[in-house]
Design a protein around this motif. Structure first.
Motif, PDB file in Angstrom:
ATOM      1  N   SER A   1     -29.795  -0.322  51.438  1.00 15.91           N
ATOM      2  CA  SER A   1     -29.351  -1.591  50.855  1.00 15.91           C
ATOM      3  C   SER A   1     -30.429  -2.170  49.959  1.00 15.91           C
ATOM      4  N   LEU A   2     -31.693  -2.078  50.383  1.00 17.36           N
ATOM      5  CA  LEU A   2     -32.798  -2.590  49.571  1.00 17.36           C
ATOM      6  C   LEU A   2     -32.858  -1.872  48.230  1.00 17.36           C
ATOM      7  N   VAL A   3     -32.786  -0.543  48.256  1.00 15.64           N
ATOM      8  CA  VAL A   3     -32.869   0.244  47.024  1.00 15.64           C
ATOM      9  C   VAL A   3     -31.686  -0.065  46.105  1.00 15.64           C
ATOM     10  N   LEU A   4     -30.510  -0.273  46.683  1.00 15.25           N
ATOM     11  CA  LEU A   4     -29.333  -0.585  45.870  1.00 15.25           C
ATOM     12  C   LEU A   4     -29.412  -1.979  45.254  1.00 15.25           C
ATOM     13  N   VAL A   5     -29.882  -2.960  46.025  1.00 16.11           N
ATOM     14  CA  VAL A   5     -30.025  -4.301  45.454  1.00 16.11           C
ATOM     15  C   VAL A   5     -31.037  -4.268  44.310  1.00 16.11           C
ATOM     16  N   GLU A   6     -32.126  -3.525  44.496  1.00 14.75           N
ATOM     17  CA  GLU A   6     -33.103  -3.390  43.419  1.00 14.75           C
ATOM     18  C   GLU A   6     -32.497  -2.710  42.210  1.00 14.75           C
ATOM     19  N   ALA A   7     -31.646  -1.702  42.450  1.00 19.54           N
ATOM     20  CA  ALA A   7     -30.982  -1.007  41.340  1.00 19.54           C
ATOM     21  C   ALA A   7     -30.119  -1.974  40.540  1.00 19.54           C
ATOM     22  N   ILE A   8     -29.365  -2.800  41.248  1.00 16.56           N
ATOM     23  CA  ILE A   8     -28.482  -3.752  40.567  1.00 16.56           C
ATOM     24  C   ILE A   8     -29.290  -4.848  39.883  1.00 16.56           C
ATOM     25  N   ALA A   9     -30.434  -5.214  40.461  1.00 18.68           N
ATOM     26  CA  ALA A   9     -31.319  -6.169  39.793  1.00 18.68           C
ATOM     27  C   ALA A   9     -31.792  -5.600  38.462  1.00 18.68           C
ATOM     28  N   MET A  10     -32.143  -4.312  38.447  1.00 16.44           N
ATOM     29  CA  MET A  10     -32.589  -3.676  37.208  1.00 16.44           C
ATOM     30  C   MET A  10     -31.461  -3.579  36.186  1.00 16.44           C
ATOM     31  N   VAL A  11     -30.272  -3.264  36.667  1.00 12.48           N
ATOM     32  CA  VAL A  11     -29.129  -3.128  35.765  1.00 12.48           C
ATOM     33  C   VAL A  11     -28.769  -4.469  35.126  1.00 12.48           C
ATOM     34  N   THR A  12     -28.795  -5.531  35.914  1.00  7.60           N
ATOM     35  CA  THR A  12     -28.387  -6.855  35.410  1.00  7.60           C
ATOM     36  C   THR A  12     -29.541  -7.639  34.794  1.00  7.60           C
TER      37      THR A  12
ATOM     38  N   GLY B   1     -22.963 -13.097  43.492  1.00  9.77           N
ATOM     39  CA  GLY B   1     -22.128 -13.663  42.435  1.00  9.77           C
ATOM     40  C   GLY B   1     -22.206 -12.905  41.128  1.00  9.77           C
ATOM     41  N   ILE B   2     -22.189 -11.592  41.213  1.00  6.47           N
ATOM     42  CA  ILE B   2     -22.290 -10.743  40.022  1.00  6.47           C
ATOM     43  C   ILE B   2     -20.907 -10.227  39.637  1.00  6.47           C
ATOM     44  N   ASP B   3     -20.577 -10.372  38.380  1.00  3.24           N
ATOM     45  CA  ASP B   3     -19.342  -9.786  37.858  1.00  3.24           C
ATOM     46  C   ASP B   3     -19.555  -8.281  37.756  1.00  3.24           C
ATOM     47  N   ALA B   4     -18.765  -7.521  38.481  1.00  7.00           N
ATOM     48  CA  ALA B   4     -18.959  -6.067  38.536  1.00  7.00           C
ATOM     49  C   ALA B   4     -18.899  -5.423  37.155  1.00  7.00           C
ATOM     50  N   ARG B   5     -18.270  -6.087  36.200  1.00 10.02           N
ATOM     51  CA  ARG B   5     -18.188  -5.515  34.855  1.00 10.02           C
ATOM     52  C   ARG B   5     -19.564  -5.453  34.193  1.00 10.02           C
ATOM     53  N   GLU B   6     -20.498  -6.248  34.699  1.00  6.82           N
ATOM     54  CA  GLU B   6     -21.862  -6.185  34.175  1.00  6.82           C
ATOM     55  C   GLU B   6     -22.519  -4.835  34.468  1.00  6.82           C
ATOM     56  N   LEU B   7     -22.016  -4.154  35.489  1.00  3.70           N
ATOM     57  CA  LEU B   7     -22.628  -2.905  35.919  1.00  3.70           C
ATOM     58  C   LEU B   7     -22.077  -1.694  35.187  1.00  3.70           C
ATOM     59  N   GLU B   8     -20.891  -1.835  34.645  1.00  2.00           N
ATOM     60  CA  GLU B   8     -20.223  -0.684  34.027  1.00  2.00           C
ATOM     61  C   GLU B   8     -21.000  -0.202  32.812  1.00  2.00           C
ATOM     62  N   GLY B   9     -21.218   1.100  32.794  1.00  2.00           N
ATOM     63  CA  GLY B   9     -21.944   1.703  31.684  1.00  2.00           C
ATOM     64  C   GLY B   9     -23.444   1.738  31.884  1.00  2.00           C
ATOM     65  N   ARG B  10     -23.944   1.019  32.904  1.00  2.00           N
ATOM     66  CA  ARG B  10     -25.387   1.014  33.157  1.00  2.00           C
ATOM     67  C   ARG B  10     -25.742   1.444  34.585  1.00  2.00           C
ATOM     68  N   LEU B  11     -24.791   1.351  35.498  1.00  3.65           N
ATOM     69  CA  LEU B  11     -25.021   1.819  36.864  1.00  3.65           C
ATOM     70  C   LEU B  11     -24.238   3.105  37.075  1.00  3.65           C
ATOM     71  N   PHE B  12     -24.915   4.119  37.593  1.00  2.00           N
ATOM     72  CA  PHE B  12     -24.291   5.426  37.823  1.00  2.00           C
ATOM     73  C   PHE B  12     -24.449   5.769  39.302  1.00  2.00           C
ATOM     74  N   LEU B  13     -23.351   6.150  39.935  1.00  2.00           N
ATOM     75  CA  LEU B  13     -23.340   6.435  41.373  1.00  2.00           C
ATOM     76  C   LEU B  13     -22.806   7.836  41.626  1.00  2.00           C
ATOM     77  N   ASP B  14     -23.443   8.553  42.527  1.00  2.00           N
ATOM     78  CA  ASP B  14     -22.953   9.870  42.917  1.00  2.00           C
ATOM     79  C   ASP B  14     -23.236  10.113  44.386  1.00  2.00           C
ATOM     80  N   SER B  15     -22.495  11.064  44.951  1.00  2.00           N
ATOM     81  CA  SER B  15     -22.620  11.404  46.365  1.00  2.00           C
ATOM     82  C   SER B  15     -22.898  12.884  46.522  1.00  2.00           C
ATOM     83  N   GLY B  16     -23.772  13.216  47.467  1.00  2.00           N
ATOM     84  CA  GLY B  16     -24.068  14.603  47.755  1.00  2.00           C
ATOM     85  C   GLY B  16     -22.911  15.335  48.392  1.00  2.00           C
ATOM     86  N   ARG B  17     -21.913  14.611  48.858  1.00  2.00           N
ATOM     87  CA  ARG B  17     -20.752  15.261  49.467  1.00  2.00           C
ATOM     88  C   ARG B  17     -19.853  15.908  48.429  1.00  2.00           C
TER      89      ARG B  17
END
Length: 458
Positions: free
Chosen positions: A114-125, A164-180
């Motif tokens: 969760s910490l790493v993800l919040v930091e990721a979103i902080a960087m993206v926004t 309170g982040i509009d998820a559209r702010e993340l589109e095009g700048r946040l990339f997510l993938d799963s090892g599964r």
């Protein structure tokens, strides 16, 4: 033989570039001597080149291995103005830096993902969600090699809801993938040693370049390889491979790492407690460790429980600041509201990291309270009492101070508050530490009133 063949460099070209060979002939003869081959055997007669493509190909094949790597040369130092040296490219705080590895070490269920993800979103926004202001809006790739993609999506959704982040702010700048669905295993151990999966590395670097990735997070590190975890030489190869990705991708890379099994209950963790070999720590530019708040710390902070609170320290714990000066965080539960209609509480509850500050000891305490504390200590001292600095002593000076401030000196939270205030008051001269002997003749530190608050212009 010295022809460039449409732009391709031949062994002859290389020899002429790096050795004092005046001609193609001289270069060819030098190669024949080093390879132990007679010129006649490869189509040369009298030192002249035979008109044979086969001869040229034979020499090329014999010298291919020598031309595959760049010759190692010592590079002379050339001084340049320090102001012209490019500064380090910090990506986030003083933990993530472009072209380097960083690691985050923690036991399970503390909150590292969760910490790493919040930091990721902080960087993206470009927002200081956890108190660190990113240098700009960035492009971040987070890869969770254990959980399904839907779980990461739940965490991202919860973070957006909480902050309170509009998820559209993340589109095009946040990339997510799963090892599964797409494993990223960059090295495997085989019979003849560790083999680097070059095609995988090339794919990762290409994807980073294509999407202009500034930061890549791999969670967890152990799922990115199949080598012996406790073998320093093997982990060193893997770590250097990730360093190569950071360099070629021109991005910072965070490797999330677990602590060793069986460490629970043995005190606080340090960055040295990461699972397996220490080569990963040695290869990282920055390393930090997460520790749960202890029950004793929770009592001193006046919290009903220690659960959900953790501290983040860079480097070794013995160099870390005291608890009240560390970076603290809290896990809060966020409801996604994705339950069945009319059953809102049946939806997913997801933990999100938020900053938490150690309580301010001076909250509700001002100049009047300081005067009351001084008056209480001075009055008791005038009546013959002596008060010790040691808070374990039954004569601790915090006892009359607690009485003046209407606090309970037996309550751990109150004792902590008084002790922290007292340190500041001693530093500012409001109270003074003096040497003296106790009833048994032992040297002790005693506390007396120093400058009165009114005299100090408080």
């Amino acid at each position: 033989m010295g022809d460039d063949r449409g732009g391709a460099r031949t062994p002859i070209n290389i020899v002429r570039d790096y050795l004092p060979a005046d001609s193609a002939k001289a270069a060819a003869l030098w190669l024949c001597e080093r390879l132990g081959t007679r010129p006649e055997d490869i189509g040369w007669k009298g030192g002249e080149q035979a008109n044979s493509d086969g001869a040229r190909d034979a020499l090329t094949a014999q010298t291919a291995s020598a031309s595959e790597r760049k010759r190692i040369r010592a590079t002379p130092f050339v001084y340049r103005d320090p102001s012209l040296i490019p500064p380090r490219e910090w990506v986030y705080g003083r933990h993530l830096i472009r072209r380097f590895l960083s690691t985050t070490v923690a036991p399970g269920a503390v909150g590292k993902s969760s910490l790493v993800l919040v930091e990721a979103i902080a960087m993206v926004t470009g927002r200081a969600l956890l108190g660190v202001m990113p240098v700009r809006c960035m492009r971040v790739w987070y890869v969770n090699l254990e959980d399904p993609l839907e779980e990461t999506e739940r965490r991202v959704a919860a973070i957006c809801l909480h902050y309170g982040i509009d998820a559209r702010e993340l589109e095009g700048r946040l990339f997510l993938d799963s090892g599964r669905t797409a494993e990223i295993i960059i090295a495997t151990r085989q019979r003849d040693g560790v083999k680097i999966a070059e095609p995988v590395i090339e794919d990762v670097i290409a994807s980073m370049a294509e999407n202009e990735i500034d930061h890549l997070a791999i969670d967890p590190f152990v799922s990115s390889h199949r080598v012996t975890e406790n073998a320093n030489d093997e982990i060193d190869i893997v770590a250097k491979a990730w360093n190569r990705v950071a360099e070629a991708g021109n991005a910072s890379i965070e490797l999330v790492h677990h602590v060793r099994k069986g460490q629970a209950g043995q005190g606080e963790y340090t960055v040295d407690d990461g699972r397996g070999a220490g080569a990963l720590l040695a290869a990282a530019r920055s390393a930090r460790v997460l520790n749960l708040m202890s029950k004793d710390q929770a009592e001193k902070a006046g919290l009903p429980t220690n659960r959900g609170f953790f501290r983040v320290d860079n480097g070794k714990a013995n160099l870390a600041p005291p608890p009240d000066k560390s970076d603290w965080f809290q896990l809060v539960s966020v409801s996604l509201g994705n339950g069945p209609p009319n059953f809102y509480d049946c939806g997913d509850q997801v933990a999100v990291v938020k900053p938490w500050e150690w309580p301010d000891p001076f909250e509700g305490v001002g100049t009047d309270e300081l005067r009351d504390a001084q008056a209480e200590v001075a009055g008791c001292t005038a009546a013959g009492a002596r008060f010790r600095l040691n808070l374990q002593s039954p004569e601790w000076v915090g006892i009359p101070i607690a009485r003046a401030l209407k606090l309970n000196h037996e309550d751990k939270a109150h004792r902590s508050k008084i002790n922290r205030m007292l340190k500041v008051w001693i530093e500012t001269g409001m109270f003074a530490v003096v040497q003296g002997k106790d009833a048994k003749g032992n040297n002790r530190d005693f506390v007396e009133v120093g400058k009165h608050a009114s005299d100090a212009g408080e």
